[in-house]
Structures are given as structure tokens and as C-alpha cells.
Design an enzyme around this catalytic site. Structure first.
Site, PDB file in Angstrom:
ATOM      1  N   TYR A 249     -24.280  60.637  21.788  1.00 12.18           N
ATOM      2  CA  TYR A 249     -25.337  59.836  21.169  1.00 12.18           C
ATOM      3  C   TYR A 249     -26.721  60.419  21.403  1.00 12.18           C
ATOM      4  CZ  TYR A 249     -26.428  57.717  25.740  1.00 12.18           C
ATOM      5  OH  TYR A 249     -26.803  57.506  27.040  1.00 12.18           O
ATOM      6  N   HIS A 514     -30.160  34.015   4.434  1.00 13.60           N
ATOM      7  CA  HIS A 514     -30.216  34.826   3.222  1.00 13.60           C
ATOM      8  C   HIS A 514     -31.664  35.134   2.839  1.00 13.60           C
ATOM      9  CE1 HIS A 514     -28.655  36.367  -0.553  1.00 13.60           C
ATOM     10  NE2 HIS A 514     -29.564  35.661  -1.213  1.00 13.60           N
TER      11      HIS A 514
END
Length: 540
Positions: A249, A514
């Protein structure tokens, strides 16, 4: 809880009725609760009796001023212990050094995330801004160009302010700070050497070792010309065209932000990217980086590095499967091939502390093979090399030793994020682990997705991805993985849910927010076993 209350009462009776010579610490009684014999704990008490309880300079000396060491020192002091902390940074071969705070603050998480942010800002300006209606003012360019010196210096200035705060905080909590390298001369005595070569001996009833880790090196011709991640974040010259060696990583994160700030980055690795992580997700991370224009070469190793007359580096590297070799010239070569525990020179054997695979051997109570010495952080065998985990371990250890605490470090359900150009975050098992442990009882729910903010600038609609690993019989969520912008911000909340025992039904019954990427976790319906296309449609 009732056990901790009983423990505290027992300690008070011990101190009042038996005397200090038998005092081992609350942790000793906690250990016996978990099946440890009292013989080792009694040995710890006898070991300290050579000095007598009040003859030590300190109750505990912490060796290492990174996140875990700082947490342990400050928490122990808050419980009334006399605490000293020794921290010293051995310079890299290029002379790079830094202050207190450890890897994360100085040459790890903090500078990495800030440079990753710089890359994201540049990408937004260069690729998205015009589609969202932004235009350059007369005579000015909308194209972002990153000045390395400005970026590096501003990041370093912020880090210096953090380090100053650490020193001030230690002083306010009455922790004695020594900017010196510590080595054992006896089980209860260390010698501290500062940068001037001056020495001082300290004695303590207990020690907590948190020396951290440093980048590993490769033994190849020309290795003296390479830098590591410790050097990169303090580099005073522009790295320009860079070869990154490594597939973990750290390597991918560095290559990602270097490419994002406009520097050419090539990655070569011994095997595959993000080895040990979820294979499906790792391939998606690498695939997105390649789509961005970052060259990733698997099964490839550097063989020789030569310095040219103009200061650039000629690197010969070879594919270990085909044995095809090629040579290319780079301005910088960054080595990111792993990390080693920073225990060299500490003379741990003089204190009876054993190593396992080059790291400090500990039990689940963070106790080493010397009963009065404990260890935590990146330098312990089998540990989790993450800053938040080290901080929790440090606090819990200090609570066990100097208060009625009985919390143990738990490696289950530790979330993490890889800050590659498209962030990858996860918590729980990866798919390979889940398959091995649960076999036919594993169900994988997954979905490709496109963040709303990616639609207008026409970014890819198949790059972002989310999956949830579920136990069919119990409905328990075993793991969660997401590849998306701000992935870590999504996964942190999921980690809390998994810690509380969340099931797939809990996610299904939750109303999503949303329009967000995170709401996808409440809408996962397609399973891998169904063979259906996980592509997501746009719109509401």
C-alpha cells in the site's frame, strides 16, 4: 464492570495490608483471570524487589514517541504513575530526520493523506472543473500545476506544529521527555544517548517498548542512490520522474499521489499488488491506476542502479518470469518493499526480551518474555500496523497496569483504508478468508456504481465498486469492501455496525442518504453466485 471493581478492591487491600514489595500491578490479577499462572507475575514482583518499589527513577519508561508510545505514556501519567518517554530518530542514509510523533505524523499517514489531497484537487481542476462550468479568468490558466517545494514545505510546517504540540502536551501531563536513543544495560536500567553523544541512565519498574518500524532496504548495486518513504516526504528537490519499487500500500499510495500532482510514476513489484488483501479489490485498485496512466509491472525486480553524469539514475529491471530485462532513466527511485521493526541497538537480550521474526514477541496482554516489559505498535510480532490500533493498545495497556482496566487489544474488525487514487477501504474478512472459513455458507453481494459527481465530467461508470460478505445461515456480515472516493469515510460507520453484530437485514432495513455512494450499502441485492451483472444504472 464487577470484575474490575473487585480487582480494584483487591489491589487496595494488597497495598494497605501486604506492602509494596509484593505489588505487581492490576494487570497481574487480570492475567490470572484469563488462565495465566501467577508464577510469572510473582517473578515480576521479585525482579523489581532488587531495587525496592521507591528506588526506581520512574514507575514506567516508554521507549518510542510514536502514536502508541505517546498514548501509553500520557494515560499512565494520568493515573498517577511517574513516567518518562525516550524517543530518538536515527537519520536515514540521506540524513533525513524528524521530531517526536513517530512514522504516522512525520513520514506516514499525515503527509501521505495531504499529498493525496493535493492530487485529488489537481484532478478536479484539470478534468472536472470545465464540465461544471468553471472557466479561467482572462490571462490565467485553469490547468493546475503543483509546485513540489511549496507542497512539501507547507505539509512539513503543519507537521512541525503537531510535533510541538506533543512536546507541550507531555510537559503538561508531567511526562519527562528525553530526545535520546535508549538501550538496555540491565533488566531495569536503560542508557539514553542524545544527538550530542551525551548519556544518561534511567531505572524503571516497568518498560513499554514502542520503537515502531522503518522502511526495509534492498541489497542491489546502486542501492545507495535510492530513497525510501521517510525521505520522500522530506525531499527538498522535485522528485520528477520516479520509479517506485514495491507492490504494497505504501508503494501504490506514493505512486498514486506523485502521478496525481503531475509527476511520471512507474511501479515495479516482486509479485502482485496489495498481496494479502482481497484479491478482487486489489486487482480493481491496480486496474484503475493503470487506466489513469500509471505503469504497473508485476513480477519485476530492479537489478542495478547507476548514477549518470547529470544526476539522473539508470535502472535495469527484469521480469522474473520471462527474464526479459530493460533499462530506463529516472530522476528518483523510491524503495517501498516493506518495513522492519526498529529494534537494532536496543540490546533487548540484556533485559530478557525475545524476538520472533525480527519483531518483539508478546502475548495477548502485550507482555514480552521479560515479565516487567511490555511492547506495542508496529514493532511487535503478529500486531496490526495501524495508528488507531496502536493508540487503543497503548491506552488499554496503561489502564491495565495503573488502573482497574481489563480491556485487551482486539484485532477483529479493524477497519483500514488504502489512499490510492481511487480509495480502497475495508473492514472484516476478505473474500478469500471468508471462503476458506465458511465455504458454501458464504454469499457475496456486490455492485458497481458511479458517484453522482462523476457523471457530469464523464468519469468511468464501472470503476467504483462495493461488496458485502454475508454468512448465509446467520445473515451476519463478515466483511465489507468499497472502492470509491472518500472510501474511508464510508467504512468507519460500517465498522461500528459490524462491531455491534450487524446482519445483512440491518443494512437492508436502513434508509440510505441520497444521493451518496454510501447509500449503496443499503441497496445491495445482486449476488456473485447468481451470475447477474453487478453494473448499476444511473438515476434515482
Amino acid at each position: 464492570n464487577s470484575f474490575c471493581t473487585l480487582l480494584a478492591r483487591r489491589m487496595r487491600r494488597l497495598i494497605a495490608g501486604v506492602g509494596s514489595a509484593s505489588l505487581v500491578g492490576v494487570g497481574a490479577f487480570a492475567w490470572s483471570r484469563y488462565g495465566h499462572t501467577s508464577g510469572i507475575d510473582a517473578a515480576a514482583a521479585r525482579d523489581g524487589d532488587a531495587f525496592g518499589l521507591h528506588d526506581f527513577d520512574y514507575d514506567v519508561v516508554v521507549v518510542g514517541g510514536g502514536s502508541g508510545g505517546l498514548a501509553a505514556a500520557k494515560r499512565a501519567a494520568s493515573h498517577g504513575a511517574r513516567v518518562a518517554l525516550c524517543d530518538f530518530v536515527n537519520p536515514t542514509k540521506h540524513g533525513t530526520t524528524w521530531g517526536i510523533g513517530g512514522t504516522c505524523v512525520n513520514v506516514g499517514c499525515i503527509p501521505k493523506k495531504l499529498m493525496h489531497t493535493s492530487a485529488l484537487i489537481g484532478e478536479a481542476v484539470n478534468h472536472d472543473a470545465a464540465e461544471f462550468g468553471h472557466s479561467a479568468k482572462s490571462g490565467k490558466s485553469l490547468i493546475s500545476q503543483v509546485d513540489w517545494n511549496t507542497l512539501q514545505q507547507n505539509v512539513e510546517n503543519y507537521i512541525r506544529s503537531i510535533c510541538f504540540g506533543y512536546v507541550t502536551d507531555l510537559r503538561s501531563k508531567e511526562v519527562k521527555y528525553f530526545n535520546a536513543f535508549a538501550r538496555f544495560v540491565e533488566p531495569h536500567v536503560i542508557e539514553c544517548t542524545n544527538k550530542k553523544g551525551e548519556t544518561k541512565t534511567l531505572s524503571a519498574r516497568r518498560f513499554i517498548l514502542a520503537p515502531g518500524g522503518r522502511p526495509a532496504a534492498m541489497n542491489i548495486p546502486g542501492a545507495e542512490y535510492v530513497i525510501d518513504s521517510d525521505d520522500l516526504f522530506r525531499l527538498k528537490k522535485d522528485p520528477k520522474k520516479t520509479l517506485v519499487v514495491g507492490g504494497g500500500y505504501i508503494a501504490l499510495e506514493c505512486a498514486g499521489f506523485l502521478h496525481g500532482i503531475g509527476r511520471n510514476a512507474t511501479v515495479i513489484m516482486r509479485s502482485i499488488p496489495l498481496r494479502g488483501m482481497d484479491r478482487d479489490m486489489a486487482d480493481r485498485v491496480a486496474g484503475y491506476m493503470r487506466r489513469q496512466g500509471i505503469d504497473l509491472h508485476e513480477n519485476t525486480l530492479p537489478r542495478e542502479i547507476a548514477k549518470l553524469g547529470d544526476g539522473r539514475l539508470s535502472v535495469t529491471f527484469e521480469n522474473t518470469k520471462t527474464h526479459e530485462a530493460r533499462t530506463e532513466v529516472f530522476d528518483t527511485v523510491l524503495m517501498a518493499v516493506g518495513r522492519n521493526a526498529q529494534v537494532a541497538g536496543m540490546d533487548l537480550d540484556k533485559a530478557g526480551v525475545a524476538l520472533h521474526g525480527g519483531k518483539i514477541e508478546v502475548d495477548r496482554f502485550n507482555r514480552t518474555t521479560a515479565p516487567h516489559i511490555y511492547a506495542l505498535g508496529d514493532a511487535i510480532a503478529g500486531g496490526v500496523e495501524l495508528t488507531p490500533y496502536a493508540i487503543k493498545a497503548g491506552n488499554a495497556l496503561a489502564d491495565r497496569l495503573y488502573r482497574e482496566g481489563c480491556e485487551l487489544s482486539n484485532t477483529d474488525g479493524v477497519p483500514t483504508t488504502v489512499f490510492t487514487p481511487l480509495e480502497y477501504s475495508f473492514v472484516g474478512l476478505n473474500e478469500e478468508q471468508a471462503q476458506a472459513e465458511h465455504g458454501a455458507d458464504l454469499e457475496v453481494y456486490h455492485q458497481q456504481l458511479q458517484p453522482l459527481e462523476w457523471t457530469v465530467p464523464h468519469r468511468p461508470n464501472d470503476a467504483c465498486y462495493m461488496k458485502m460478505l454475508v454468512h448465509k445461515t446467520t445473515d451476519r456480515v463478515l466483511g465489507f469492501h468499497v472502492l470509491a472516493p472518500n472510501a474511508g469515510e464510508i467504512t468507519q460507520g460500517v465498522a461500528v455496525a459490524l462491531k455491534a453484530g450487524a446482519t445483512k437485514s440491518h443494512f437492508d432495513e436502513t434508509v440510505g442518504i441520497h444521493p451518496t455512494v454510501a447509500e449503496t450499502m443499503t441497496q445491495l441485492k445482486i449476488t456473485k453466485s447468481s451470475g447477474q451483472d453487478p453494473s448499476a444504472g444511473g438515476g434515482c
